[in-house]
Each structure stands twice: as C-alpha cells, then as structure tokens.
Design an enzyme around this catalytic site. Sequence first.
Site, mmCIF file in Angstrom:
data_model
loop_
_atom_site.group_PDB
_atom_site.id
_atom_site.type_symbol
_atom_site.label_atom_id
_atom_site.label_comp_id
_atom_site.label_asym_id
_atom_site.label_seq_id
_atom_site.Cartn_x
_atom_site.Cartn_y
_atom_site.Cartn_z
ATOM 1 N N SER A 19 0.815 -1.224 0.000
ATOM 2 C CA SER A 19 0.000 0.000 0.000
ATOM 3 C C SER A 19 0.843 1.266 0.000
ATOM 4 C CB SER A 19 -0.949 -0.003 1.215
ATOM 5 O OG SER A 19 -0.265 -0.407 2.379
ATOM 6 N N ASN A 73 7.752 -7.754 2.250
ATOM 7 C CA ASN A 73 8.179 -6.372 2.460
ATOM 8 C C ASN A 73 7.512 -5.724 3.676
ATOM 9 O OD1 ASN A 73 8.948 -3.471 1.404
ATOM 10 N ND2 ASN A 73 6.717 -3.495 1.570
ATOM 11 N N TYR A 127 14.106 -4.484 15.958
ATOM 12 C CA TYR A 127 14.098 -4.387 14.485
ATOM 13 C C TYR A 127 15.335 -5.061 13.888
ATOM 14 C CZ TYR A 127 13.773 -1.995 9.913
ATOM 15 O OH TYR A 127 13.691 -1.702 8.568
ATOM 16 N N ALA A 153 17.129 -7.427 15.185
ATOM 17 C CA ALA A 153 17.003 -8.884 15.355
ATOM 18 C C ALA A 153 16.067 -9.463 14.296
ATOM 19 C CB ALA A 153 16.491 -9.204 16.758
HETATM 20 P P1 NAP Z 1 6.163 1.935 5.243
HETATM 21 O O1 NAP Z 1 6.128 3.050 4.248
HETATM 22 O O2 NAP Z 1 6.000 2.259 6.698
HETATM 23 O O3 NAP Z 1 5.055 0.850 4.804
HETATM 24 C C1 NAP Z 1 4.884 -0.303 5.561
HETATM 25 C C2 NAP Z 1 3.970 -1.244 4.809
HETATM 26 O O4 NAP Z 1 3.840 -2.459 5.565
HETATM 27 C C3 NAP Z 1 2.563 -0.693 4.630
HETATM 28 O O5 NAP Z 1 2.120 -1.063 3.352
HETATM 29 C C4 NAP Z 1 1.765 -1.417 5.715
HETATM 30 O O6 NAP Z 1 0.393 -1.581 5.400
HETATM 31 C C5 NAP Z 1 2.470 -2.766 5.723
HETATM 32 N N1 NAP Z 1 2.272 -3.524 6.977
HETATM 33 C C6 NAP Z 1 2.691 -3.189 8.230
HETATM 34 N N2 NAP Z 1 2.321 -4.135 9.110
HETATM 35 C C7 NAP Z 1 1.656 -5.091 8.406
HETATM 36 C C8 NAP Z 1 1.010 -6.303 8.757
HETATM 37 N N3 NAP Z 1 0.971 -6.765 10.021
HETATM 38 N N4 NAP Z 1 0.418 -7.025 7.773
HETATM 39 C C9 NAP Z 1 0.430 -6.583 6.486
HETATM 40 N N5 NAP Z 1 1.031 -5.441 6.099
HETATM 41 C C10 NAP Z 1 1.630 -4.701 7.047
HETATM 42 O O7 NAP Z 1 7.519 1.106 5.149
HETATM 43 P P2 NAP Z 1 8.738 1.137 4.104
HETATM 44 O O8 NAP Z 1 9.703 2.162 4.566
HETATM 45 O O9 NAP Z 1 8.239 1.142 2.725
HETATM 46 O O10 NAP Z 1 9.402 -0.279 4.452
HETATM 47 C C11 NAP Z 1 9.133 -1.454 3.726
HETATM 48 C C12 NAP Z 1 10.117 -2.524 4.176
HETATM 49 O O11 NAP Z 1 11.454 -2.055 3.953
HETATM 50 C C13 NAP Z 1 10.044 -2.864 5.663
HETATM 51 O O12 NAP Z 1 10.247 -4.240 5.851
HETATM 52 C C14 NAP Z 1 11.195 -2.073 6.260
HETATM 53 O O13 NAP Z 1 11.665 -2.653 7.446
HETATM 54 C C15 NAP Z 1 12.204 -2.173 5.141
HETATM 55 N N6 NAP Z 1 13.232 -1.119 5.174
HETATM 56 C C16 NAP Z 1 12.885 0.200 5.085
HETATM 57 C C17 NAP Z 1 13.887 1.162 5.130
HETATM 58 C C18 NAP Z 1 13.601 2.642 5.049
HETATM 59 O O14 NAP Z 1 14.549 3.443 5.183
HETATM 60 N N7 NAP Z 1 12.381 3.063 4.810
HETATM 61 C C19 NAP Z 1 15.227 0.765 5.275
HETATM 62 C C20 NAP Z 1 15.531 -0.586 5.350
HETATM 63 C C21 NAP Z 1 14.520 -1.514 5.292
HETATM 64 P P3 NAP Z 1 -0.708 -0.434 5.734
HETATM 65 O O15 NAP Z 1 -0.457 0.678 4.745
HETATM 66 O O16 NAP Z 1 -2.017 -1.092 5.530
HETATM 67 O O17 NAP Z 1 -0.461 0.015 7.133
#
Ligand code: NAP
Length: 244
Positions: A11, A87, A152, A154
């Site tokens: 999303s 993701n 996180y 871990a």
């Molecule tokens: P984000 O913008 O906060 O989006 C998180 C997404 O995860 C949303 O679509 C949310 O859905 C969904 N979500 C959360 N809990 C869920 C659950 N229990 N079941 C199903 N969906 C769930 O995050 P992002 O920054 O794009 O991060 C995506 C991935 O990349 C994550 O695994 C994060 O740890 C990793 N990551 C991010 C960064 C960074 O700098 N942003 C760096 C390294 C790794 P809703 O919209 O419905 O809430």
Amino acid sequence: MTKTAIVTGGSRGIGRATAIEFSKMGMNVAIIYCGNQAKAEETVAACKENGVDAIAIKCDVKNKADVEVAVENVRETFGSVDVLVNNAGITKDGLLLRMSEEDFDAVIDTNLKGCFLMSKACSAIMMKQRSGKIINIASIVGIQGNAGQANYAASKAGIIGFTKSLAKELGSRGITVNAVAPGFVETDMTDVLSDKVKEALMNLIPLKRTAKPEDIAGTIGFLASEKADYITGQVLTVDGGMCM
Ligand code: NAP
C-alpha cells in the site's frame, strides 16, 4: 503465461514502488495491506494503468489464518504465485531497558514471523510449480545493528538467516530466495525521524543522497526477473554505499 507477484506492504513506500515496477514488467500483482485500504487501492490503480491485473487484499501477515486465506485467494484469482516479496514491516524503536515485551514481540511477529508464514504458504504452491522467486526485505540494520533498534535489527538479521536457509531448502525445486537490504529510504517509516538524525544518516552515505522507494524497487525487479535466475541465498545491499 502472465506471471503473478504478491507484495506484502504494497500500500505504501517500498512495497508500492515494487508493485508498480512489477506491473511495468507485465506481472499481475496482489497487494497485501494491513489497514490502509485507500492507499492499497491507489497502488492497484497505478498497477492497472500499466495494463496488468491487480488486486488489494487485507491481511495481517502475522496472522496464520489471514495469510492462508490471502494466498489461496491469489492462487484462485490468478492461477499461480510466481514471485513473493516479503516487504511488510514496522519499527517500534527504544533503548533496550525501555523496550517493552509488547514492542519486541510486535516487531518480530510482523517482520520475521510474517515472512515465515507468507513464505510457507507461497512455497507450497511454488514447489508444485517447480519455480518461484522469494525476495525478503531485510535492512542494513540487520547486518550492522543499530542502537535503539534491537527488536528491528534482530528481526532483520533473522530474515537474512531465514533467506539463506530457504535458499538451501528450495533450490532443488527451482525456487530462488534472496534478500534486499536497503539503507535510508524516503518513506513513512523514516519520515518520523528528526532532522538531526536524518542529517547524521546522510553523512554516512557516500552517494550523498537518500534512496527513493524506486531505487529499491529496481533491485527487487531485477531479482524477480529471469536475469537473476542463477542468484540465490544472497543479500543485496542497496544503500548508496552506507554499509560496506
Ligand atoms: P512503510 O512506508 O512504513 O510501509 C509499511 C507497509 O507495511 C505498509 O504497506 C503497511 O500496510 C504494511 N504492513 C505493516 N504491518 C503489516 C502487517 N501486520 N500485515 C500486512 N502489512 C503490514 O515502510 P517502508 O519504509 O516502505 O518499508 C518497507 C520494508 O522495507 C520494511 O520491511 C522495512 O523494514 C524495510 N526497510 C525500510 C527502510 C527505510 O529506510 N524506509 C530501510 C531498510 C529496510 P498499511 O499501509 O495497511 O499500514
């Protein structure tokens, strides 16, 4: 035949950019979200603009029943599951002595157990197909650690071990399993950081810019493509050189 990809957390942020990248590659996409239906429907519409079919499914990845229903829904709708991107992820930061058991469990359950449940449900289908690609989104924090993010880090280190184990288990069935470890990406997750923290992080990036979700989605698209058919068990860091 048109391939089908599932993107959890499609999303918003990296997941949305990935779903759109897959649609440009000609794949049908199932977008899994947790609560944000409007945002999930926006991603669906953006994917459909590229001439593929797309659906949004509400599913909490840490809930086994939700996951099984969602994956079966995708199989019934599109006939196959060719690519899975784990993701969906959350943060609940805090120093160890202030970190509650609930915050530890919530992060491990969503980020790591969610990855386990989704991979288990999808790999059953991929094993029958004798093909598939699983791409898990880790983080450089899972490699380096980070003060204030023990839960996180871990979960993300766990994803790396999980990825390598699955790669060994599923390789003989024609399934590749890899991880992508992003650095600092501009999404809702990092938007909450203070300007001071953002500046400190920026100083650690040799390329002197933060990543856009599309920077990560491009690598995920590569790993999901035939060009990556001989790559498995790897962790690709996409971080502007932050972690080396
Ligand atoms: P984000 O913008 O906060 O989006 C998180 C997404 O995860 C949303 O679509 C949310 O859905 C969904 N979500 C959360 N809990 C869920 C659950 N229990 N079941 C199903 N969906 C769930 O995050 P992002 O920054 O794009 O991060 C995506 C991935 O990349 C994550 O695994 C994060 O740890 C990793 N990551 C991010 C960064 C960074 O700098 N942003 C760096 C390294 C790794 P809703 O919209 O419905 O809430």
